[in-house]
Design an enzyme around this catalytic site. Sequence first.
Site, PDB file in Angstrom:
ATOM      1  N   LYS A   1      47.356  60.942   9.127  1.00 34.85           N
ATOM      2  CA  LYS A   1      47.899  61.899   8.166  1.00 34.85           C
ATOM      3  C   LYS A   1      48.250  61.116   6.907  1.00 34.85           C
ATOM      4  O   LYS A   1      49.398  61.086   6.436  1.00 34.85           O
ATOM      5  CB  LYS A   1      49.113  62.615   8.784  1.00 34.85           C
ATOM      6  CG  LYS A   1      49.643  63.785   7.994  1.00 34.85           C
ATOM      7  CD  LYS A   1      48.718  64.996   7.983  1.00 34.85           C
ATOM      8  CE  LYS A   1      49.245  66.061   7.033  1.00 34.85           C
ATOM      9  NZ  LYS A   1      48.300  67.188   6.856  1.00 34.85           N
TER      10      LYS A   1
ATOM     11  N   TYR B   1      56.714  57.478  19.762  1.00 28.39           N
ATOM     12  CA  TYR B   1      57.159  57.443  21.164  1.00 28.39           C
ATOM     13  C   TYR B   1      58.125  56.297  21.423  1.00 28.39           C
ATOM     14  O   TYR B   1      58.940  56.369  22.329  1.00 28.39           O
ATOM     15  CB  TYR B   1      55.959  57.284  22.109  1.00 28.39           C
ATOM     16  CG  TYR B   1      55.287  58.559  22.514  1.00 28.39           C
ATOM     17  CD1 TYR B   1      54.765  59.422  21.558  1.00 28.39           C
ATOM     18  CD2 TYR B   1      55.154  58.902  23.857  1.00 28.39           C
ATOM     19  CE1 TYR B   1      54.135  60.586  21.921  1.00 28.39           C
ATOM     20  CE2 TYR B   1      54.516  60.071  24.234  1.00 28.39           C
ATOM     21  CZ  TYR B   1      54.010  60.910  23.276  1.00 28.39           C
ATOM     22  OH  TYR B   1      53.379  62.057  23.645  1.00 28.39           O
TER      23      TYR B   1
ATOM     24  N   ASP C   1      44.614  66.681  24.692  1.00 27.84           N
ATOM     25  CA  ASP C   1      44.753  67.957  25.413  1.00 27.84           C
ATOM     26  C   ASP C   1      43.764  68.978  24.871  1.00 27.84           C
ATOM     27  O   ASP C   1      43.124  69.713  25.630  1.00 27.84           O
ATOM     28  CB  ASP C   1      46.182  68.520  25.259  1.00 27.84           C
ATOM     29  CG  ASP C   1      47.088  68.131  26.425  1.00 27.84           C
ATOM     30  OD1 ASP C   1      46.889  67.027  26.981  1.00 27.84           O
ATOM     31  OD2 ASP C   1      47.990  68.922  26.774  1.00 27.84           O
TER      32      ASP C   1
ATOM     33  N   ASP D   1      45.158  67.425  10.938  1.00 28.05           N
ATOM     34  CA  ASP D   1      45.011  68.888  10.955  1.00 28.05           C
ATOM     35  C   ASP D   1      43.540  69.277  10.913  1.00 28.05           C
ATOM     36  O   ASP D   1      43.082  70.154  11.653  1.00 28.05           O
ATOM     37  CB  ASP D   1      45.813  69.541   9.809  1.00 28.05           C
ATOM     38  CG  ASP D   1      45.564  68.892   8.452  1.00 28.05           C
ATOM     39  OD1 ASP D   1      44.908  67.824   8.388  1.00 28.05           O
ATOM     40  OD2 ASP D   1      46.033  69.450   7.431  1.00 28.05           O
TER      41      ASP D   1
ATOM     42  N   ASP E   1      47.973  62.193  21.852  1.00 25.23           N
ATOM     43  CA  ASP E   1      48.517  63.046  22.913  1.00 25.23           C
ATOM     44  C   ASP E   1      48.034  64.479  22.706  1.00 25.23           C
ATOM     45  O   ASP E   1      47.529  65.132  23.619  1.00 25.23           O
ATOM     46  CB  ASP E   1      50.056  62.976  22.887  1.00 25.23           C
ATOM     47  CG  ASP E   1      50.679  63.855  23.952  1.00 25.23           C
ATOM     48  OD1 ASP E   1      50.185  63.839  25.094  1.00 25.23           O
ATOM     49  OD2 ASP E   1      51.657  64.566  23.644  1.00 25.23           O
TER      50      ASP E   1
HETATM   51  C1  IPM Z   1      50.384  62.307  28.561  1.00 27.96           C
HETATM   52  C2  IPM Z   1      51.672  63.042  28.802  1.00 27.96           C
HETATM   53  C3  IPM Z   1      52.812  62.095  28.509  1.00 27.96           C
HETATM   54  C4  IPM Z   1      52.712  61.693  27.054  1.00 27.96           C
HETATM   55  C5  IPM Z   1      54.204  62.659  28.801  1.00 27.96           C
HETATM   56  C6  IPM Z   1      54.309  63.166  30.220  1.00 27.96           C
HETATM   57  C7  IPM Z   1      55.278  61.643  28.517  1.00 27.96           C
HETATM   58  O1  IPM Z   1      51.726  64.193  28.067  1.00 27.96           O
HETATM   59  O2  IPM Z   1      50.137  61.277  29.222  1.00 27.96           O
HETATM   60  O3  IPM Z   1      49.614  62.765  27.728  1.00 27.96           O
HETATM   61  O4  IPM Z   1      53.173  62.424  26.167  1.00 27.96           O
HETATM   62  O5  IPM Z   1      52.157  60.631  26.792  1.00 27.96           O
HETATM   63 MN    MN Z   2      49.895  64.640  26.927  1.00 25.75          MN
END
Ligand code: IPM
Ligand code: MN
Length: 357
Positions: A192, A142, A252, A224, A248
């Site tokens: 990884k 990032y 999710d 993975d 990240d």
């Molecule tokens: C998160 C989001 C952010 C990230 C984006 C919006 C930049 O997806 O906070 O998880 O990738 O960190």
């Molecule tokens: Mn995210």
Amino acid sequence: MEYKIAVIPGDGIGPEVIGEAIKVLDAVGSKFGHKFEYDYLLAGGCAIDEKGTCLPQETIDKAKAADAVMLGAVGGPKWDNMPGGERPERALLGLRKELGLFANLRPAIMFDELKGACPLREEKVQGGLDIMIVRELTGGIYFGERGFKETEDMGLAAYDVEMYSEKEVERVAEIAFDMAMKRNKKVTSVDKANVLESSRLWRKTVAKVAEKYPEVTLENLYVDNAAMQLVHNPKQFDVIVTSNIFGDILSDEASMITGSIGMLPSASLAEGAFGMYEPIHGSAPDIAGTGKANPMATILSVAMMLKYTFGLSEESDTIEGAVKAVLEAGYRTPDILTEGKTLVTTTEVGTLIAERI
Ligand code: IPM
Ligand code: MN
């Protein structure tokens, strides 16, 4: 005590969910005799519209001067065609870097009342789910070097560099092990290392940190495999520590397993007690202004703020208890509505929770 909080409502449903979180925080203030002072700041799309930049210097300075930061969400279709460096999402990355928020705590908790929303078979999550993902937040791909390069025969190329220093890994690993000590004493480090040099240094450094925590079991997984294990056997996890980009993605995935992304809070911590608190969900522009947004994730983020930055555990528990009580009483925003439950609006949820504080 008096606490100074920088409040960044942002875009879309951000201001709505922040409004309810403030309502709840004020209720905590009157019950326990604390004074919370709010400094409202611009970031994201609204800042582009008003100040011409997604992250005005004033926002950075005032956020740094506060005891903690609360953030709603940033972004929306109106700003989707801005160049990469000026998209509202850049404000998030800028805040993380400027405020030194290197450790991102993302709890994936399954609320008993909502377990019907879990997409996995019941036996996989028997007895509930409580995973703490610790994501490194100010390093890796990032923030590494990036750019374009003309190649000889393959046209234009673009690159983003994944790089981690020992210090960066050490400090986030320490947070993960400290967490594990207060939980079930297991850390899973995800990398990884079978391919990436940066992952091999990550793994070696985490192992060194682990020596200081003999009571904690350390397990290493390739990313993975970790992604697969999360749906195959999520109950094996206690604390997961991983890089910015893997965190990240895995957070999710983990949030979806709990069935309720509208419920999950997060904390981004700096050295010391300073932190920024925000829901995991985004700005949901499609439902902004309709009263459909679920403010519980933001309200639970406030609970994390009370616990991690202000050291107010009882106050924090009171918020979590009030959220659970409202769920038990059957109140639901549309994202978590099931048959036989009572549909309520964003502001009604805030009021119901504040009443129970
Ligand atoms: C998160 C989001 C952010 C990230 C984006 C919006 C930049 O997806 O906070 O998880 O990738 O960190
Ligand atoms: Mn995210």
